[in-house]
Write a protein that holds these residues in place. Structure first.
Motif, PDB file in Angstrom:
ATOM      1  N   PRO A 144       0.644  -1.144   0.118  1.00 34.05           N
ATOM      2  CA  PRO A 144       0.458   0.184   0.128  1.00 34.05           C
ATOM      3  C   PRO A 144       0.540   1.389   0.152  1.00 34.05           C
ATOM      4  O   PRO A 144       0.893   2.913   0.817  1.00 34.05           O
ATOM      5  CB  PRO A 144      -0.584  -0.065   1.230  1.00 34.05           C
ATOM      6  N   ASN A 145       1.576   1.655  -0.860  1.00 35.08           N
ATOM      7  CA  ASN A 145       2.866   2.499  -1.777  1.00 35.08           C
ATOM      8  C   ASN A 145       3.103   3.196   0.168  1.00 35.08           C
ATOM      9  O   ASN A 145       3.111   3.783   0.345  1.00 35.08           O
ATOM     10  CB  ASN A 145       1.774   4.036  -1.541  1.00 35.08           C
ATOM     11  N   ALA A 146       3.783   2.031   0.592  1.00 40.15           N
ATOM     12  CA  ALA A 146       4.735   1.765   1.843  1.00 40.15           C
ATOM     13  C   ALA A 146       5.851   0.850   1.548  1.00 40.15           C
ATOM     14  O   ALA A 146       5.319  -0.843   1.746  1.00 40.15           O
ATOM     15  CB  ALA A 146       3.913   1.776   3.007  1.00 40.15           C
ATOM     16  N   ASP A 147       7.147   1.032   1.327  1.00 34.67           N
ATOM     17  CA  ASP A 147       8.540   0.170   0.959  1.00 34.67           C
ATOM     18  C   ASP A 147       8.787  -0.492   1.780  1.00 34.67           C
ATOM     19  O   ASP A 147       9.621  -1.822   1.567  1.00 34.67           O
ATOM     20  CB  ASP A 147       9.035   0.880   0.621  1.00 34.67           C
ATOM     21  N   LEU A 148       8.080  -0.472   3.532  1.00 33.41           N
ATOM     22  CA  LEU A 148       8.434  -1.286   4.404  1.00 33.41           C
ATOM     23  C   LEU A 148       8.035  -1.960   5.268  1.00 33.41           C
ATOM     24  O   LEU A 148       8.130  -3.228   5.474  1.00 33.41           O
ATOM     25  CB  LEU A 148       9.153  -0.186   5.877  1.00 33.41           C
ATOM     26  N   ALA A 149       6.986  -1.325   4.252  1.00 39.22           N
ATOM     27  CA  ALA A 149       5.561  -2.962   5.070  1.00 39.22           C
ATOM     28  C   ALA A 149       5.648  -4.433   4.007  1.00 39.22           C
ATOM     29  O   ALA A 149       6.315  -4.417   3.279  1.00 39.22           O
ATOM     30  CB  ALA A 149       4.094  -2.702   4.013  1.00 39.22           C
ATOM     31  N   THR A 150       5.507  -5.480   4.860  1.00 43.29           N
ATOM     32  CA  THR A 150       5.852  -7.051   5.633  1.00 43.29           C
ATOM     33  C   THR A 150       4.438  -7.229   4.182  1.00 43.29           C
ATOM     34  O   THR A 150       4.367  -8.511   3.500  1.00 43.29           O
ATOM     35  CB  THR A 150       6.060  -7.208   6.169  1.00 43.29           C
ATOM     36  N   ALA A 151       3.769  -7.390   4.194  1.00 42.02           N
ATOM     37  CA  ALA A 151       2.421  -6.986   4.031  1.00 42.02           C
ATOM     38  C   ALA A 151       1.407  -6.979   2.624  1.00 42.02           C
ATOM     39  O   ALA A 151       1.768  -5.343   2.442  1.00 42.02           O
ATOM     40  CB  ALA A 151       0.606  -7.109   4.801  1.00 42.02           C
ATOM     41  N   ARG A 152       0.515  -7.187   1.972  1.00 43.38           N
ATOM     42  CA  ARG A 152      -0.240  -6.932   0.638  1.00 43.38           C
ATOM     43  C   ARG A 152      -1.275  -6.982   0.643  1.00 43.38           C
ATOM     44  O   ARG A 152      -1.704  -7.538   0.919  1.00 43.38           O
ATOM     45  CB  ARG A 152       0.295  -7.674  -1.016  1.00 43.38           C
ATOM     46  N   LEU A 153      -2.690  -5.698   0.547  1.00 35.88           N
ATOM     47  CA  LEU A 153      -3.383  -5.798   0.465  1.00 35.88           C
ATOM     48  C   LEU A 153      -4.185  -6.138  -0.636  1.00 35.88           C
ATOM     49  O   LEU A 153      -5.469  -6.845  -0.620  1.00 35.88           O
ATOM     50  CB  LEU A 153      -3.651  -4.356   1.075  1.00 35.88           C
TER      51      LEU A 153
END
Length: 401
Positions: free
Chosen positions: A223-232
């Protein structure tokens, strides 16, 4: 990893203590080649206001709703000459992978007419082809990260003038082992009916077609966050995929200190034993240089100059809207039972991003973004579509030379 850190430390020190900190550091002239050294270091922080999904959970999570990480540590040697030859050797010490690593020969000495061999960004996507250090927002648009084919080994031919360009390429795997695979081809054409100082109107079309790696495709996006580990949004594994083709359309308008741009992607996966899978998405963005600077334009991409007043720097304010649709199917209702998915229901996602950038002098940039997500995806356990609407605060500190 220790060696990578030592290499990065030495490179930054060399840039800091160079006689003058410009966009590049001159090394020497060797064998008729003028060699320069460039680098880019980015450190990011993401703070997550989660809704349903833990965006920084899993094995990579730290137990908190925030993540901090060195995002890039790019080291690049460039050479001009001998003659009409240019070369580049790039490496990202953070990701442990090669960047642009290629030779380019300018036909007739014309930089708009060239042959290129090695690893380079493929001719698709205005945002992907633009300089990483001058991204309008901390994360590229979700559709760009999902659909754009970036660096691959191959060969390319390009030709153009100041207001138009055509590039065609054939490519294979990525240079670094165990990264992107799949041979294919691509082409991009651009036209700028207006191209004067501070006034640009740009249009472009691109097309890429390539083999699916191991006959499997998975379309998903953070969700436009490069450090997120999950995809929505996530199509899941499409295991019988033969080839993937993506059509891209782009437009950009620059007038003085204002820039607006947008891109649309439509991607089709050709499958052996199932119906073909099609997904699409787009983004629209606007950026204002509060301090009055404008952009350059060359080879079908914009360029960001230095601040007019280095002491106070250049300030930018921007807003972007992203949309992705990974649904290509429907629900079939079964009497007395759970709905049956006919096709692929990967979900939809809309994202608003507002941000500010500050370029200080010739080497430093700070960025702050606020991201608002509205997503919806089918859940078999809930027997219906479920919304997941997090918000994210992002910050970046950047040093480049």
């Amino acid at each position: 990893m220790k060696l990578h850190r030592q290499l990065l430390t030495a490179a930054v020190a060399a840039a800091l203590f160079a006689p003058a900190a410009h966009a590049e550091v001159a090394i020497d002239v060797i064998g008729g080649s003028e060699i320069t050294f460039e680098g880019l270091v980015q450190a990011d922080g993401n703070w997550f206001d989660n809704d349903l999904t833990d965006l920084n959970g899993g094995d990579a999570g730290n137990g908190k709703n925030s993540e901090f990480e060195l995002r890039r540590a790019e080291l690049v040697l460039k050479g001009k000459g001998p003659g009409n030859v240019e070369w580049v050797l790039g490496y990202d010490a953070k990701a442990d992978k090669f960047l642009d690593t290629n030779l380019k020969y300018k036909l007739g000495g014309n930089s708009n007419h060239f042959l290129q061999l090695g690893q380079f960004k493929q001719p698709n996507s205005l945002e992907e082809l633009s300089s990483t250090k001058n991204n309008d927002f901390i994360s590229k648009a979700a559709v760009t990260n999902t659909y754009a084919v970036a660096r691959r080994l191959g060969g390319a031919w390009g030709y153009g003038q100041d207001n138009w360009s055509v590039t065609a390429s054939a490519f294979g795997r990525e240079l670094t082992r165990n990264l992107a695979h799949g041979s294919g081809y691509g082409a991009r054409g651009t036209f700028a009916p207006i191209n004067a100082g501070g006034q640009v109107l740009h249009f472009g079309l691109s097309y890429v077609d390539y083999d699916a790696d191991a006959d499997t495709l998975r379309v998903r996006a953070r969700p436009n966050a490069d450090l997120a580990t999950a995809r929505l949004v996530d199509s899941g594994d499409l295991k019988d995929t033969d080839r993937v083709s993506t059509l891209g359309a782009e437009a950009m308008y620059i007038t003085g200190p204002f820039k607006a741009q947008g891109e649309y992607y439509s991607s089709k996966a050709k499958r052996y034993d199932h119906d073909n899978y099609t997904s699409d998405g787009y983004y629209i963005s606007g950026l204002w240089n509060v301090t009055g600077e404008t952009w350059g334009y060359k080879g079908g991409v914009p360029s960001t100059g230095l601040p007019d007043n280095p002491g106070s720097g250049m300030w930018q304010l921007g807003v972007r809207f992203d949309h992705m649709d990974l649904n290509d199917g429907n629900l079939a209702n079964v009497a007395g039972g759970a709905p049956v998915v006919d096709g692929v229901l990967g979900g939809k996602m809309d994202i608003w991003t507002v941000g500010a950038n500050w370029y200080w002098r010739s080497n430093v940039k700070f960025a702050l973004n606020y991201v608002m997500v509205d997503s919806q995806k089918y859940s078999s356990s809930a027997r219906g579509f479920v919304n997941d609407d997090p918000n994210i605060l992002e910050a970046r500190a950047q040093f480049f030379w």
